[in-house]
Motif scaffolding. Structure first.
Motif, PDB file in Angstrom:
ATOM      1  N   LYS A  50       0.825  -1.209   0.000  1.00 18.82           N
ATOM      2  CA  LYS A  50       0.000   0.000   0.000  1.00 18.82           C
ATOM      3  C   LYS A  50       0.859   1.259   0.000  1.00 18.82           C
ATOM      4  O   LYS A  50       0.639   2.189  -0.775  1.00 18.82           O
ATOM      5  CB  LYS A  50      -0.941  -0.020   1.205  1.00 18.82           C
ATOM      6  CG  LYS A  50      -1.945   1.134   1.237  1.00 18.82           C
ATOM      7  CD  LYS A  50      -2.903   0.971   2.403  1.00 18.82           C
ATOM      8  CE  LYS A  50      -3.914   2.120   2.431  1.00 18.82           C
ATOM      9  NZ  LYS A  50      -4.869   1.969   3.565  1.00 18.82           N
ATOM     10  N   TRP A  51       1.875   1.290   0.874  1.00 14.77           N
ATOM     11  CA  TRP A  51       2.742   2.461   0.983  1.00 14.77           C
ATOM     12  C   TRP A  51       4.182   2.168   0.599  1.00 14.77           C
ATOM     13  O   TRP A  51       5.020   3.066   0.594  1.00 14.77           O
ATOM     14  CB  TRP A  51       2.710   3.013   2.410  1.00 14.77           C
ATOM     15  CG  TRP A  51       1.376   3.533   2.830  1.00 14.77           C
ATOM     16  CD1 TRP A  51       0.429   2.867   3.569  1.00 14.77           C
ATOM     17  CD2 TRP A  51       0.816   4.815   2.537  1.00 14.77           C
ATOM     18  NE1 TRP A  51      -0.673   3.669   3.757  1.00 14.77           N
ATOM     19  CE2 TRP A  51      -0.466   4.868   3.136  1.00 14.77           C
ATOM     20  CE3 TRP A  51       1.274   5.925   1.833  1.00 14.77           C
ATOM     21  CZ2 TRP A  51      -1.294   5.990   3.049  1.00 14.77           C
ATOM     22  CZ3 TRP A  51       0.457   7.040   1.751  1.00 14.77           C
ATOM     23  CH2 TRP A  51      -0.813   7.068   2.353  1.00 14.77           C
TER      24      TRP A  51
ATOM     25  N   ARG B 177       1.498  12.373   2.538  1.00 10.17           N
ATOM     26  CA  ARG B 177       1.738  11.087   3.194  1.00 10.17           C
ATOM     27  C   ARG B 177       2.446  11.338   4.514  1.00 10.17           C
ATOM     28  O   ARG B 177       3.164  12.328   4.690  1.00 10.17           O
ATOM     29  CB  ARG B 177       2.578  10.157   2.318  1.00 10.17           C
ATOM     30  CG  ARG B 177       4.029  10.564   2.139  1.00 10.17           C
ATOM     31  CD  ARG B 177       4.799   9.533   1.321  1.00 10.17           C
ATOM     32  NE  ARG B 177       6.178   9.936   1.111  1.00 10.17           N
ATOM     33  CZ  ARG B 177       7.063   9.233   0.392  1.00 10.17           C
ATOM     34  NH1 ARG B 177       6.692   8.093  -0.174  1.00 10.17           N
ATOM     35  NH2 ARG B 177       8.310   9.661   0.242  1.00 10.17           N
TER      36      ARG B 177
ATOM     37  N   ILE C 141      -3.894   6.982  -3.417  1.00 13.33           N
ATOM     38  CA  ILE C 141      -3.617   6.727  -2.004  1.00 13.33           C
ATOM     39  C   ILE C 141      -3.305   8.007  -1.230  1.00 13.33           C
ATOM     40  O   ILE C 141      -3.600   8.127  -0.046  1.00 13.33           O
ATOM     41  CB  ILE C 141      -2.455   5.715  -1.850  1.00 13.33           C
ATOM     42  CG1 ILE C 141      -2.357   5.243  -0.408  1.00 13.33           C
ATOM     43  CG2 ILE C 141      -1.132   6.308  -2.341  1.00 13.33           C
ATOM     44  CD1 ILE C 141      -1.378   4.110  -0.209  1.00 13.33           C
ATOM     45  N   TYR C 142      -2.725   9.010  -1.921  1.00 10.15           N
ATOM     46  CA  TYR C 142      -2.343  10.252  -1.248  1.00 10.15           C
ATOM     47  C   TYR C 142      -3.525  11.202  -1.054  1.00 10.15           C
ATOM     48  O   TYR C 142      -3.389  12.241  -0.401  1.00 10.15           O
ATOM     49  CB  TYR C 142      -1.242  10.965  -2.042  1.00 10.15           C
ATOM     50  CG  TYR C 142      -0.008  10.119  -2.234  1.00 10.15           C
ATOM     51  CD1 TYR C 142       0.555   9.413  -1.174  1.00 10.15           C
ATOM     52  CD2 TYR C 142       0.597  10.013  -3.488  1.00 10.15           C
ATOM     53  CE1 TYR C 142       1.675   8.625  -1.356  1.00 10.15           C
ATOM     54  CE2 TYR C 142       1.724   9.228  -3.670  1.00 10.15           C
ATOM     55  CZ  TYR C 142       2.264   8.534  -2.603  1.00 10.15           C
ATOM     56  OH  TYR C 142       3.382   7.748  -2.783  1.00 10.15           O
TER      57      TYR C 142
ATOM     58  N   ASN D  95       6.274  -0.117   2.233  1.00 10.48           N
ATOM     59  CA  ASN D  95       7.132  -0.403   3.382  1.00 10.48           C
ATOM     60  C   ASN D  95       7.604  -1.846   3.371  1.00 10.48           C
ATOM     61  O   ASN D  95       7.004  -2.706   2.722  1.00 10.48           O
ATOM     62  CB  ASN D  95       6.372  -0.122   4.684  1.00 10.48           C
ATOM     63  CG  ASN D  95       5.944   1.330   4.792  1.00 10.48           C
ATOM     64  OD1 ASN D  95       6.754   2.239   4.633  1.00 10.48           O
ATOM     65  ND2 ASN D  95       4.666   1.563   5.050  1.00 10.48           N
TER      66      ASN D  95
ATOM     67  N   TYR E  87       6.328   4.773   5.820  1.00 14.61           N
ATOM     68  CA  TYR E  87       5.537   5.869   5.258  1.00 14.61           C
ATOM     69  C   TYR E  87       4.063   5.497   5.327  1.00 14.61           C
ATOM     70  O   TYR E  87       3.698   4.316   5.326  1.00 14.61           O
ATOM     71  CB  TYR E  87       5.927   6.121   3.798  1.00 14.61           C
ATOM     72  CG  TYR E  87       7.315   6.693   3.622  1.00 14.61           C
ATOM     73  CD1 TYR E  87       7.535   8.064   3.675  1.00 14.61           C
ATOM     74  CD2 TYR E  87       8.403   5.858   3.412  1.00 14.61           C
ATOM     75  CE1 TYR E  87       8.814   8.593   3.518  1.00 14.61           C
ATOM     76  CE2 TYR E  87       9.683   6.373   3.258  1.00 14.61           C
ATOM     77  CZ  TYR E  87       9.876   7.745   3.306  1.00 14.61           C
ATOM     78  OH  TYR E  87      11.143   8.260   3.156  1.00 14.61           O
ATOM     79  N   GLY E  88       3.210   6.531   5.355  1.00 15.05           N
ATOM     80  CA  GLY E  88       1.783   6.303   5.342  1.00 15.05           C
ATOM     81  C   GLY E  88       1.256   5.846   6.693  1.00 15.05           C
ATOM     82  O   GLY E  88       1.935   5.885   7.710  1.00 15.05           O
TER      83      GLY E  88
END
Length: 263
Positions: free
Chosen positions: A46-47, A176, A90-91, A49, A254-255
């Motif tokens: 998703k982000w 984010r 997503i952002y 990671n 992140y996120g």
């Protein structure tokens, strides 16, 4: 260059989940080694990671070369500039912690910026309002959602970040969260570190969160409102704030609001 040594003790825990630091705009990560007999590495899509699930007594070692990160917003850009580029959804998508669709957030942002469309002025106005509206306090190990900061007005670095991100998102400005640690200042340890005779541990870190804006040209612009607030109140000498992050950070993810499937 900092060398870190993290030791994980389990006691009654079945798993320990840790987001692994990756090379980024804030630092270069090298020599990452996981000393464990039973672990799982998950690519969180998703982000973006990388998460490790530790299942027994473990150690993680790595080296960090931190960078100062400075960015700027072209004064000629406006909110309409985003219409010329494709922004990942997503952002701009609300979640449990950041919600630009909240009617209260939308109404508040409208009062702050009025009819202003210049991107730099909009971001600066929302940033400065956050510093005036919120007070730093009630720090927690988790992440405060935007509505805690909105309603209570006293919050920690996470609440400062989710609140400001929600205001920005209400104006369709992509953001984010950046999550990780501040590296504590210690003259003796810093000196020994130059001699390569010491390693830093969790005790040398302070949990911290800030945020970034994705600009129309695809570059990131950092914002650290809680550090800025504390510095202006003379509660810290740390640098960082509007468009600048010093070389005292360790970013681990992140996120926010993402799932990790174990097993």
């Amino acid at each position: 260059m900092f060398k870190f040594h993290f030791k994980f003790v389990f006691n009654k825990l079945k798993n320990i989940i840790f987001s692994l630091p990756q090379s980024s705009l804030y630092h270069q990560i090298s020599n990452l080694k996981i000393n464990s007999k039973n672990y799982q590495i998950i690519d969180e899509k998703k982000w973006g990671n990388k998460v490790v699930v530790l299942k027994d007594k473990s150690e993680i070692n790595f080296a960090v070369k931190p960078f100062s990160f400075k960015s700027s917003i072209n004064p000629s850009l406006s909110l309409y500039s985003y219409q010329k580029t494709k922004i990942p959804k997503i952002y701009l998508t609300p979640n449990r912690f950041i919600n630009g669709d909240d009617p209260k957030i939308k109404s508040l942002a409208k009062k702050i910026i009025g009819k202003e469309k210049n991107l730099l002025k909009v971001v600066k106005n929302l940033y400065n309002f956050t510093l005036d509206y919120l007070t730093y306090g009630k720090p927690i190990d988790g992440l405060y959602p935007y509505h805690q900061a909105l309603n209570e007005k006293t919050t920690d670095c996470g609440g400062f970040s989710t609140f400001l991100a929600s205001l920005l998102q209400s104006q369709k400005i992509p953001t984010r969260l950046v999550v990780g640690f501040l590296i504590k200042k210690n003259f003796i340890k810093d000196f020994l570190n130059t001699l390569h005779v010491i390693r830093y541990t969790f005790h040398d870190l302070l949990m911290h969160a800030w945020l970034e804006i994705l600009l129309p040209n695809g570059k990131w612009f950092p914002l650290d409102p809680s550090i800025d607030w504390r510095r202006k109140k003379r509660l810290t000498k740390r640098k960082g704030g509007f468009g600048f992050i010093p070389n005292d950070r360790l970013v681990t993810s992140y996120g926010c609001d993402f799932e990790v499937k174990i097993g």
